[in-house]
Motif scaffolding. Structure first.
Motif, short mmCIF file in Angstrom:
data_model
loop_
_atom_site.label_atom_id
_atom_site.label_comp_id
_atom_site.label_asym_id
_atom_site.label_seq_id
_atom_site.Cartn_x
_atom_site.Cartn_y
_atom_site.Cartn_z
N VAL A 164 56.62 90.11 -42.31
CA VAL A 164 56.29 90.30 -41.21
C VAL A 164 56.94 89.86 -40.01
O VAL A 164 56.83 90.60 -38.91
N ARG A 165 57.62 88.76 -40.04
CA ARG A 165 58.54 88.26 -38.73
C ARG A 165 59.45 89.07 -38.59
O ARG A 165 59.58 89.40 -37.23
N GLN A 166 60.06 89.77 -39.34
CA GLN A 166 61.10 90.75 -39.04
C GLN A 166 60.70 92.05 -38.55
O GLN A 166 61.33 92.38 -37.49
N ARG A 167 59.57 92.33 -39.14
CA ARG A 167 58.88 93.83 -38.58
C ARG A 167 58.40 93.43 -37.11
O ARG A 167 58.59 94.36 -36.19
N LEU A 168 57.91 92.26 -36.91
CA LEU A 168 57.27 92.06 -35.63
C LEU A 168 58.80 91.95 -34.50
O LEU A 168 58.61 92.37 -33.43
N LYS A 169 59.61 91.33 -34.96
CA LYS A 169 60.82 91.23 -34.36
C LYS A 169 61.43 92.46 -33.69
O LYS A 169 61.65 93.03 -32.62
N ARG A 170 61.42 93.42 -34.89
CA ARG A 170 61.99 94.76 -34.56
C ARG A 170 61.17 95.42 -33.72
O ARG A 170 61.44 96.23 -32.77
N LEU A 171 59.87 95.33 -33.88
CA LEU A 171 58.87 96.01 -32.94
C LEU A 171 59.07 95.52 -31.38
O LEU A 171 58.93 96.32 -30.43
N VAL A 172 58.97 94.28 -31.28
CA VAL A 172 59.20 93.51 -30.04
C VAL A 172 60.56 94.31 -29.38
O VAL A 172 60.45 94.21 -28.09
N ASP A 173 61.41 94.14 -30.18
CA ASP A 173 62.98 94.43 -29.62
C ASP A 173 62.82 96.01 -29.23
O ASP A 173 63.31 96.23 -28.02
N ARG A 174 62.09 96.59 -30.11
CA ARG A 174 61.98 98.35 -29.48
C ARG A 174 61.27 98.51 -28.24
O ARG A 174 61.70 99.41 -27.54
N LEU A 175 60.06 97.81 -28.14
CA LEU A 175 59.47 97.64 -26.91
C LEU A 175 60.12 97.46 -25.69
O LEU A 175 60.30 97.94 -24.83
N ARG A 176 60.91 96.18 -25.70
CA ARG A 176 61.76 95.73 -24.51
C ARG A 176 62.79 96.74 -24.39
O ARG A 176 63.07 96.87 -23.08
N GLU A 177 63.42 97.26 -25.38
CA GLU A 177 64.62 98.37 -25.00
C GLU A 177 63.82 99.67 -24.30
O GLU A 177 64.38 100.09 -23.38
N GLU A 178 62.77 99.99 -24.90
CA GLU A 178 62.15 101.19 -24.37
C GLU A 178 61.73 100.76 -22.94
O GLU A 178 61.74 101.82 -22.10
N LEU A 179 61.19 99.54 -22.67
CA LEU A 179 60.68 99.21 -21.30
C LEU A 179 61.94 98.98 -20.27
O LEU A 179 61.43 98.82 -18.92
N ARG A 180 63.05 98.93 -20.66
CA ARG A 180 64.25 98.84 -19.78
C ARG A 180 64.51 99.81 -18.80
O ARG A 180 64.32 100.86 -18.97
#
Length: 180
Positions: A164-180
């Motif tokens: 769960v922690r790994q999946r959350l990290k990937r999702l948050v990283d994906r959102l951060r990248e997309e919002l740049r």
């Protein structure tokens, strides 16, 4: 130290115990306490008012039948929210619906009246969340909206906390990248 929350002269534990015993008034108090939060979480997951309302309704029917399976009154909130989210996910799959397209009306009031840059950032975030699959939105919603920790989410989704922690990290990283 355990805090006791009083509700109309009763503790949450007493209300829970009465509801488990079949007391309809106690169950109605649980509905009054948790229905709005369950709806908000489902709405965030599925982005469809009708599906969210149906999911919450289904969750309450399940809760009435299975409330006794919850051993600890403290676990009632996470259990109810999880049941509602799972029902929302099932309904989305069953109905074959994609969620409604987010629009400016979905932006919370505090962002609509704030600095335009903040409002634009919120619109971008809503759009990025909209592009996620419902299961990914469910995971983010359970963590950041409902406040579940990785262990609670893992229990709810029948997964391992580290996964769960790994999946959350990937999702948050994906959102951060997309919002740049």
């Amino acid at each position: 130290m355990q805090s006791v929350t009083r509700m109309a002269g009763r503790t949450r534990g007493e209300t829970f115990s009465s509801a488990v015993a079949g007391d309809e008034a106690a169950f109605a108090r649980l509905v009054a306490d948790y229905d709005d939060e369950m709806y908000r979480v489902c709405m965030t997951v599925c982005r469809d008012h009708a599906v969210a309302a149906d999911a919450v309704q289904s969750a309450w029917a399940i809760a009435w039948k299975k409330l006794a399976s919850v051993r600890d009154p403290v676990s009632v909130r996470p259990w109810l929210v999880t049941v509602a989210v799972n029902e929302a996910r099932k309904l989305l799959k069953k109905r074959g619906r994609r969620s409604e397209v987010a629009h400016l009306g979905d932006v919370p009031d505090q962002y609509a009246t704030a600095d335009p840059a903040t409002g634009v950032a919120m619109i971008d975030l809503i759009a990025a969340l909209e592009r996620l699959e419902p299961d990914d939105r469910a995971l983010l919603t359970l963590r950041y909206m409902a406040g579940f920790n990785a262990t609670e989410i893992a229990t709810a989704l029948d997964a391992r906390p580290d996964a769960v922690r790994q999946r959350l990290k990937r999702l948050v990283d994906r959102l951060r990248e997309e919002l740049r």
